[in-house]
Motif scaffolding. Structure first.
Motif, mmCIF file in Angstrom:
data_model
loop_
_atom_site.group_PDB
_atom_site.id
_atom_site.type_symbol
_atom_site.label_atom_id
_atom_site.label_comp_id
_atom_site.label_asym_id
_atom_site.label_seq_id
_atom_site.Cartn_x
_atom_site.Cartn_y
_atom_site.Cartn_z
ATOM 1 N N GLY A 127 0.829 -1.209 0.000
ATOM 2 C CA GLY A 127 0.000 0.000 0.000
ATOM 3 C C GLY A 127 0.863 1.258 0.000
ATOM 4 N N ILE A 128 1.906 1.260 -0.829
ATOM 5 C CA ILE A 128 2.830 2.406 -0.880
ATOM 6 C C ILE A 128 2.759 3.070 -2.256
ATOM 7 C CG2 ILE A 128 5.303 3.013 -0.974
ATOM 8 C CD1 ILE A 128 5.753 0.877 1.172
ATOM 9 N N LEU A 129 2.708 4.394 -2.255
ATOM 10 C CA LEU A 129 2.738 5.164 -3.503
ATOM 11 C C LEU A 129 3.774 6.276 -3.344
ATOM 12 C CD1 LEU A 129 1.670 6.376 -6.202
ATOM 13 C CD2 LEU A 129 -0.225 7.363 -4.912
ATOM 14 N N LEU A 130 4.767 6.278 -4.214
ATOM 15 C CA LEU A 130 5.830 7.295 -4.155
ATOM 16 C C LEU A 130 5.852 8.104 -5.436
ATOM 17 C CD1 LEU A 130 8.807 4.979 -3.004
ATOM 18 C CD2 LEU A 130 7.202 6.197 -1.518
ATOM 19 N N VAL A 141 -3.669 -2.871 -8.828
ATOM 20 C CA VAL A 141 -2.335 -2.930 -8.229
ATOM 21 C C VAL A 141 -2.370 -3.049 -6.701
ATOM 22 C CG1 VAL A 141 -0.106 -1.772 -8.051
ATOM 23 C CG2 VAL A 141 -1.410 -1.611 -10.173
ATOM 24 N N TYR A 142 -3.246 -2.285 -6.046
ATOM 25 C CA TYR A 142 -3.275 -2.344 -4.580
ATOM 26 C C TYR A 142 -3.977 -3.601 -4.105
ATOM 27 C CZ TYR A 142 -1.890 2.533 -4.645
ATOM 28 O OH TYR A 142 -1.222 3.698 -4.874
ATOM 29 N N PRO A 161 -3.235 3.894 -0.284
ATOM 30 C CA PRO A 161 -2.802 4.928 0.679
ATOM 31 C C PRO A 161 -3.561 6.240 0.484
ATOM 32 C CG PRO A 161 -1.101 4.547 -0.987
ATOM 33 C CD PRO A 161 -2.139 3.472 -1.173
ATOM 34 N N ARG A 162 -4.069 6.457 -0.716
ATOM 35 C CA ARG A 162 -4.809 7.690 -0.987
ATOM 36 C C ARG A 162 -6.181 7.664 -0.335
ATOM 37 N NH1 ARG A 162 -4.702 7.073 -7.283
ATOM 38 N NH2 ARG A 162 -5.455 5.059 -6.553
ATOM 39 N N ALA A 163 -6.737 6.445 -0.167
ATOM 40 C CA ALA A 163 -8.065 6.333 0.447
ATOM 41 C C ALA A 163 -8.027 6.770 1.904
ATOM 42 C CB ALA A 163 -8.576 4.894 0.333
ATOM 43 N N LYS A 164 -6.916 6.477 2.577
ATOM 44 C CA LYS A 164 -6.785 6.865 3.987
ATOM 45 C C LYS A 164 -6.805 8.386 4.117
ATOM 46 C CE LYS A 164 -4.172 2.959 5.705
ATOM 47 N NZ LYS A 164 -2.837 2.444 5.911
ATOM 48 N N GLU A 170 -10.321 -12.339 1.362
ATOM 49 C CA GLU A 170 -9.640 -13.330 0.538
ATOM 50 C C GLU A 170 -9.167 -12.734 -0.800
ATOM 51 O OE1 GLU A 170 -10.834 -16.827 -2.271
ATOM 52 O OE2 GLU A 170 -12.165 -16.739 -0.524
ATOM 53 N N LYS A 171 -10.006 -11.869 -1.389
ATOM 54 C CA LYS A 171 -9.638 -11.283 -2.683
ATOM 55 C C LYS A 171 -8.816 -10.005 -2.530
ATOM 56 C CE LYS A 171 -13.592 -13.176 -5.184
ATOM 57 N NZ LYS A 171 -12.903 -14.404 -5.537
ATOM 58 N N LYS A 172 -8.519 -9.669 -1.285
ATOM 59 C CA LYS A 172 -7.713 -8.474 -0.990
ATOM 60 C C LYS A 172 -8.338 -7.213 -1.610
ATOM 61 C CE LYS A 172 -3.479 -10.952 -0.262
ATOM 62 N NZ LYS A 172 -2.234 -11.403 -0.752
ATOM 63 N N LEU A 173 -9.619 -7.055 -1.375
ATOM 64 C CA LEU A 173 -10.331 -5.891 -1.905
ATOM 65 C C LEU A 173 -10.450 -4.841 -0.797
ATOM 66 C CD1 LEU A 173 -13.154 -7.836 -3.785
ATOM 67 C CD2 LEU A 173 -11.225 -6.652 -4.832
ATOM 68 N N TYR A 174 -9.852 -3.692 -1.024
ATOM 69 C CA TYR A 174 -9.859 -2.586 -0.058
ATOM 70 C C TYR A 174 -10.437 -1.351 -0.725
ATOM 71 C CZ TYR A 174 -6.662 -5.353 2.818
ATOM 72 O OH TYR A 174 -6.106 -6.336 3.584
ATOM 73 N N PRO A 175 -10.837 -0.358 0.079
ATOM 74 C CA PRO A 175 -11.328 0.875 -0.553
ATOM 75 C C PRO A 175 -10.209 1.516 -1.371
ATOM 76 C CG PRO A 175 -11.746 0.919 1.818
ATOM 77 C CD PRO A 175 -10.881 -0.276 1.553
ATOM 78 N N ASN A 176 -10.544 2.038 -2.527
ATOM 79 C CA ASN A 176 -9.558 2.785 -3.311
ATOM 80 C C ASN A 176 -9.847 4.282 -3.185
ATOM 81 O OD1 ASN A 176 -11.488 3.510 -5.400
ATOM 82 N ND2 ASN A 176 -11.312 1.395 -6.136
#
Ligand code: ACO
Length: 428
Positions: free
Chosen positions: A65-68, A308-309, A314-317, A355-361
């Motif tokens: 969850g890193i964006l540079l 990708v995430y 990290p932008r959702a936070k 399981e599908k690693k689905l998080y808020p974008n």
């Protein structure tokens, strides 16, 4: 630099390919000679395993969850920087000195006006045209108005075109909005910040002075920073592909806007807010979660999941924090925010999403914020396009300057008819 070798066994023959390492991130197998050596292509629809270019602009570690941007974490930029500074960074590779920043900001502010004829052009659209249709048309038309910055072989012209695009995009987006609601276009005011000027052009009227709300200005600035670039996403790859043929920068960015419009990409913030409004109240969430999990139902939780995430975007936070600040400042009590928070909570604890690693974008909360500020949903993607323009032009410039750049020309796995003879219509 070749850092190793990958071996491929095909038809009983062994073939070696160089492996290259970037500064960080997965290695890549350089398969440019694959066809010449083996007569075979690779098959990778959606480019899920294919690096189409070398780039030094943005890095994403989707698992962490890193964006540079040029090495700087997005949360630090969102908290401490300005959109002009991030734009300079993306375009030039380094953070500017005070003097460089002042010069860059001045340059951008001197390009904010549009050729007056473009207002006439814009008035040719229907009033109910989607702002993205207008943006696409107007940006494409810029090449007909700014001939002196379309020679892509001249780095100076490329930079002028880049500055023009960054500077004019807020003016175009605000005009598209004003036209829809029948209010007069507002000319840019260069003593305001990039964001303040955009808010005034959008929400101000000539009849009275417009005061920029500092909390809203800060929120918009952060939203612009969060959307400024995102590596080789669909619209950026579209810009690169269009640019690879030597097309002019305005045409390339218009192509990027067209791609961004889709609901799986930039249109997701609009779709996410529409979905939250449709859900309406927290009690209905389980029904929509069940639909999202149902294989026979095409419904997806908009604002969830990312190519990708596979961790929190990290932008959702950052966006969630902004939503809280803006709603508080404007005294907006939108039940949609409660639905969003509850939906996030439920989904993050549901086996399917885990399981599908689905998080808020990034799009999950941005619609709530933009709606509270006063933007209609149809403007959401236009704002995304505005902010992403700097990323597009930075990537486009990088591509044109790359000596290894070639016209983008993917191959295919052909499954159609073999060669056959034409049969006259009367004999079929
Ligand atoms: N809701 C429910 N299920 C989902 C969702 C979702 N939002 N997203 C993915 N899945 C499921 C898929 O059904 C698939 O399940 P399966 O393995 O059982 O077939 C699995 O998760 C993987 O999904 P894919 O579509 O293969 O993943 P892909 O990387 O191609 O798609 C995408 C990514 C397009 C973003 C997808 O997650 C999606 O459609 N999300 C909703 C739209 C959205 O929010 N887009 C914004 C992206 S961010 C941006 O553009 C700024």
């Amino acid at each position: 630099m070749a850092d190793g070798t990958a071996s491929l066994s095909l038809g009983g023959n062994a073939h070696d390919f160089p492996v290259r390492s970037g500064s960080v991130g997965p290695d890549v197998i350089d398969i440019r000679k694959l066809y010449a050596q083996t007569g075979a292509f690779t098959y990778d629809p959606g480019f899920t395993s294919t690096a189409a270019c070398e780039s030094a602009i943005t890095y994403i570690d989707g698992d962490a969850g890193i964006l540079l941007h040029r090495g700087y974490p997005i949360d630090q930029l969102a908290e401490k920087s300005t959109f002009m500074e991030v734009s300079y960074l993306l375009l030039n590779g380094e953070l500017p000195t005070g003097e460089e920043l002042a010069k860059f900001t001045y340059t951008i502010s001197r390009h904010t006006m549009l050729h007056e004829q473009l207002a006439t052009f814009l008035r040719g659209f229907r009033r109910d045209a989607h702002p993205m249709a207008v943006m696409c048309g107007i940006v494409g038309a810029l090449s007909a108005f700014y001939h002196d910055s379309t020679d892509i072989t001249d780095p100076k012209q490329r930079m002028i075109a880049s500055h023009r695009l960054i500077a004019k995009m807020p003016t175009i987006a605000a005009m598209a909005y004003k036209y829809t609601i029948g209010q007069p276009f507002m000319y840019p005011q260069n003593n305001l910040t990039y964001t303040g000027n955009f808010l005034r052009m959008t929400f101000g009227v000539p009849a009275e002075p417009y005061e920029v709300n500092p909390v809203v200005e800060q929120a918009m600035r952060t939203i612009f920073i969060l959307h400024a670039d995102h590596e080789q996403n669909a619209s950026t790859s579209t810009v690169r592909l269009a640019g690879s043929s030597g097309a002019n920068p305005f045409a390339c960015i218009a192509a990027g806007i067209a791609c961004l419009w889709g609901p799986a990409h930039g249109g997701a913030n609009e779709a996410a807010l529409n979905m939250l409004r449709e859900i309406g109240r927290p009690e209905r969430i389980p029904e929509f979660i069940a639909r999202a999990k149902d294989k026979d139902d095409p419904f997806r939780l908009m604002g969830f999941g990312h190519r990708v995430y596979k961790n929190y975007d990290p932008r959702a936070k950052v966006m969630q924090k902004i939503a809280e600040q803006v709603l508080k400042e404007l005294g907006v009590n939108d039940p949609v925010f409660d639905v969003a928070r509850e939906l996030e909570h439920i989904a993050l604890n549901d086996e399917y999403f885990i399981e599908k690693k689905l998080y808020p974008n990034v799009d999950f909360y941005s619609g709530v914020v933009l709606s509270a500020i006063g933007f209609p949903t149809s403007m959401f993607t236009a704002l995304f396009a505005l902010a992403r323009t700097v990323g597009w032009v930075a990537q486009w410039n990088e591509m044109i300057s790359d000596p290894e750049q070639k016209i983008g020309r993917p191959r295919q796995l052909y499954t159609g008819a073999n060669q056959r003879d034409y049969v006259a219509v009367g004999e079929r």
